[in-house]
Design a protein around this motif. Structure first.
Motif, short mmCIF file in Angstrom:
data_model
loop_
_atom_site.label_atom_id
_atom_site.label_comp_id
_atom_site.label_asym_id
_atom_site.label_seq_id
_atom_site.Cartn_x
_atom_site.Cartn_y
_atom_site.Cartn_z
N THR A 196 -9.18 -0.77 2.07
CA THR A 196 -8.14 -0.21 2.93
C THR A 196 -6.98 0.25 2.05
OG1 THR A 196 -7.28 -2.46 3.21
CG2 THR A 196 -8.72 -1.60 4.95
N PRO A 197 -6.13 1.15 2.57
CA PRO A 197 -4.99 1.62 1.76
C PRO A 197 -4.09 0.48 1.27
CG PRO A 197 -5.31 3.05 3.65
CD PRO A 197 -6.22 1.87 3.85
N LYS A 198 -3.70 -0.42 2.19
CA LYS A 198 -2.94 -1.60 1.82
C LYS A 198 -3.78 -2.84 2.10
CE LYS A 198 1.41 -2.21 2.35
NZ LYS A 198 2.75 -2.43 2.97
N LEU A 199 -3.57 -3.87 1.30
CA LEU A 199 -4.37 -5.09 1.44
C LEU A 199 -3.45 -6.28 1.71
CD1 LEU A 199 -5.76 -3.19 -1.01
CD2 LEU A 199 -7.49 -4.95 -0.75
N ASP A 200 -3.94 -7.19 2.52
CA ASP A 200 -3.18 -8.37 2.87
C ASP A 200 -2.99 -9.25 1.63
OD1 ASP A 200 -2.41 -10.99 3.88
OD2 ASP A 200 -3.05 -10.28 5.86
N ASN A 201 -1.76 -9.73 1.43
CA ASN A 201 -1.48 -10.60 0.28
C ASN A 201 -2.31 -11.87 0.28
OD1 ASN A 201 0.41 -8.73 -0.49
ND2 ASN A 201 2.19 -10.03 -0.16
N ALA A 202 -2.81 -12.26 1.45
CA ALA A 202 -3.61 -13.49 1.55
C ALA A 202 -4.85 -13.44 0.68
CB ALA A 202 -4.00 -13.74 3.01
N HIS A 203 -5.32 -12.24 0.34
CA HIS A 203 -6.49 -12.10 -0.53
C HIS A 203 -6.16 -12.45 -1.98
CE1 HIS A 203 -8.90 -10.28 2.61
NE2 HIS A 203 -7.96 -9.37 2.83
N PHE A 204 -4.86 -12.55 -2.29
CA PHE A 204 -4.44 -12.76 -3.68
C PHE A 204 -3.38 -13.87 -3.71
CE2 PHE A 204 -5.13 -8.29 -2.60
CZ PHE A 204 -6.28 -8.02 -3.33
N ILE A 263 8.36 11.65 -5.89
CA ILE A 263 7.08 11.75 -6.59
C ILE A 263 6.07 12.30 -5.59
CG2 ILE A 263 5.26 10.50 -7.80
CD1 ILE A 263 7.33 8.37 -8.52
N PRO A 264 5.52 13.48 -5.83
CA PRO A 264 4.65 14.13 -4.85
C PRO A 264 3.33 13.40 -4.64
CG PRO A 264 4.59 15.34 -6.90
CD PRO A 264 5.65 14.30 -7.06
N ALA A 265 2.66 13.77 -3.57
CA ALA A 265 1.39 13.14 -3.20
C ALA A 265 0.37 13.26 -4.33
CB ALA A 265 0.85 13.76 -1.92
N ARG A 298 11.13 4.61 -0.24
CA ARG A 298 9.86 4.18 0.36
C ARG A 298 8.66 4.83 -0.32
NH1 ARG A 298 12.46 8.19 2.72
NH2 ARG A 298 11.34 9.88 3.79
N ILE A 299 7.49 4.28 0.00
CA ILE A 299 6.21 4.81 -0.48
C ILE A 299 5.28 4.99 0.72
CG2 ILE A 299 5.38 2.45 -0.96
CD1 ILE A 299 3.64 3.66 -3.21
N ARG A 300 4.55 6.10 0.69
CA ARG A 300 3.50 6.33 1.69
C ARG A 300 2.16 6.17 1.01
NH1 ARG A 300 -0.05 10.29 2.71
NH2 ARG A 300 0.93 11.75 1.25
N VAL A 301 1.31 5.31 1.55
CA VAL A 301 -0.07 5.18 1.09
C VAL A 301 -0.95 5.52 2.27
CG1 VAL A 301 -1.79 3.66 0.06
CG2 VAL A 301 0.64 3.32 -0.47
N ASP A 302 -1.68 6.65 2.17
CA ASP A 302 -2.44 7.19 3.29
C ASP A 302 -1.45 7.44 4.44
OD1 ASP A 302 -4.86 8.08 4.40
OD2 ASP A 302 -5.20 6.17 5.39
N ASP A 303 -1.58 6.77 5.57
CA ASP A 303 -0.65 7.01 6.67
C ASP A 303 0.28 5.81 6.91
OD1 ASP A 303 -2.46 5.20 7.65
OD2 ASP A 303 -2.98 6.35 9.45
N GLU A 331 -4.34 8.75 -1.07
CA GLU A 331 -3.18 9.60 -1.36
C GLU A 331 -1.89 8.82 -1.12
OE1 GLU A 331 -2.66 14.07 -0.34
OE2 GLU A 331 -1.56 12.95 1.22
N HIS A 332 -0.95 8.92 -2.07
CA HIS A 332 0.32 8.24 -1.91
C HIS A 332 1.43 9.07 -2.55
CE1 HIS A 332 -1.49 6.85 -5.69
NE2 HIS A 332 -0.27 6.55 -6.14
N GLU A 333 2.64 8.88 -2.03
CA GLU A 333 3.81 9.56 -2.59
C GLU A 333 5.04 8.69 -2.38
OE1 GLU A 333 5.11 13.23 -0.60
OE2 GLU A 333 3.82 12.69 1.09
N VAL A 334 6.09 9.00 -3.13
CA VAL A 334 7.28 8.16 -3.18
C VAL A 334 8.54 8.99 -2.98
CG1 VAL A 334 8.70 6.77 -4.75
CG2 VAL A 334 6.22 6.40 -4.64
#
Length: 275
Positions: free
Chosen positions: A48-56, A148-150, A175-180, A198-201
């Protein structure tokens, strides 16, 4: 402020126009796309674009010690003029990094601790040493008003984490966009994402943003780990590894000289013979 998307192609570094380099880059992108599906299937954590911290669970050491890490980042900023821009280390990033708008103080490069740079960051370096299969780590310093562009990362075999350290007061505009998914950084908070999405800042404030950014191997089953290791080894024979490696060595030499000079200045000011 210059938007990297508007860069004149003529500003592209000459060495990046080499036909052999262009062929390797094009071929590499095709290879990456082919193996991405296999890496996803081998992943022990969600694709997934972002992952739950519980995995780490080991991330808690960063949030528990974030103020000490920020203090070391502030010490690094005293050498601001000697910190290289991202594209000065990795020329292929010239579309993302312009002028001195995005500076990077490298702590780990290609899995190796940067011994000179980490003189100023012993606490941060010690915590990073316990990240499973760490690849890269840096203080990422973003100028006010910069975008920072996509773009997309290279391989699904690596995940990225951000720890907020020095964040503008109007943090919703930084902010940062990762996917949507859009995330505003917050001091002391950490998150993990897959940078092949895809991500941008944006830093749409008049203040600087500083985070700790680090990459580590995606947890995978054995076949996935073997493929990932092989892929990273192949990368080491290309200019995409060799150029940054040489530039990192030069940047460390410059930083070492700056640290020596700062120490000499402090010693001179404290010498009773000079008072």
């Amino acid at each position: 402020m210059t938007d990297p998307a508007s860069i004149d192609p003529a500003e592209k570094p000459a060495n990046l126009s080499n036909p052999r380099r262009a062929f390797i880059k094009k071929t590499g992108k095709k290879l990456v796309r082919k193996i991405a599906g296999f890496q996803s299937a081998q992943s022990k954590v969600p694709d997934t674009p972002k992952l739950d911290n519980a995995h780490f669970p080991w991330l808690s050491e960063f949030t528990d010690n974030w103020e000490a890490i920020r203090k070391e980042a502030q010490a690094v900023l005293a050498f601001r003029d000697d910190i290289p821009a991202f594209h000065e280390l990795s020329p292929d990033q010239y579309r993302l990094s312009t002028a001195k708008n995005w500076k990077t103080y490298i702590l780990y490069g290609f899995g190796q601790r940067m011994e000179t740079n980490t003189q100023l960051t012993p606490v941060t370096a010690d915590i990073l040493s316990r990240v499973p299969h760490i690849q890269t780590a840096m203080f990422s310093i973003l100028a006010p008003g910069y975008h920072i562009p996509a773009h997309k990362g290279v391989t699904k075999g690596i995940l990225r984490s951000h720890l907020g350290l020095i964040i503008p007061k109007d943090r919703e505009q930084c902010r940062i966009r990762v996917d949507d998914t859009i995330t505003a950084w917050k001091e002391g908070e950490i998150f993990v994402f897959d940078d092949t999405y895809e991500h941008e800042v944006w830093n749409e404030t008049d203040e600087e943003r500083v985070i700790l950014l680090f990459d580590f191997d995606r947890p995978m089953k054995l076949p996935g780990r073997v493929l990932n290791k092989t892929f990273l080894q192949i990368m080491k024979f290309t200019a995409f590894y060799q150029d940054p490696k040489k530039n990192l060595a030069s940047a460390e030499e410059k930083m070492e000289a700056a640290i020596r000079q700062a120490d000499a200045n402090i010693e001179a000011m404290s010498d009773p013979a000079d008072t």
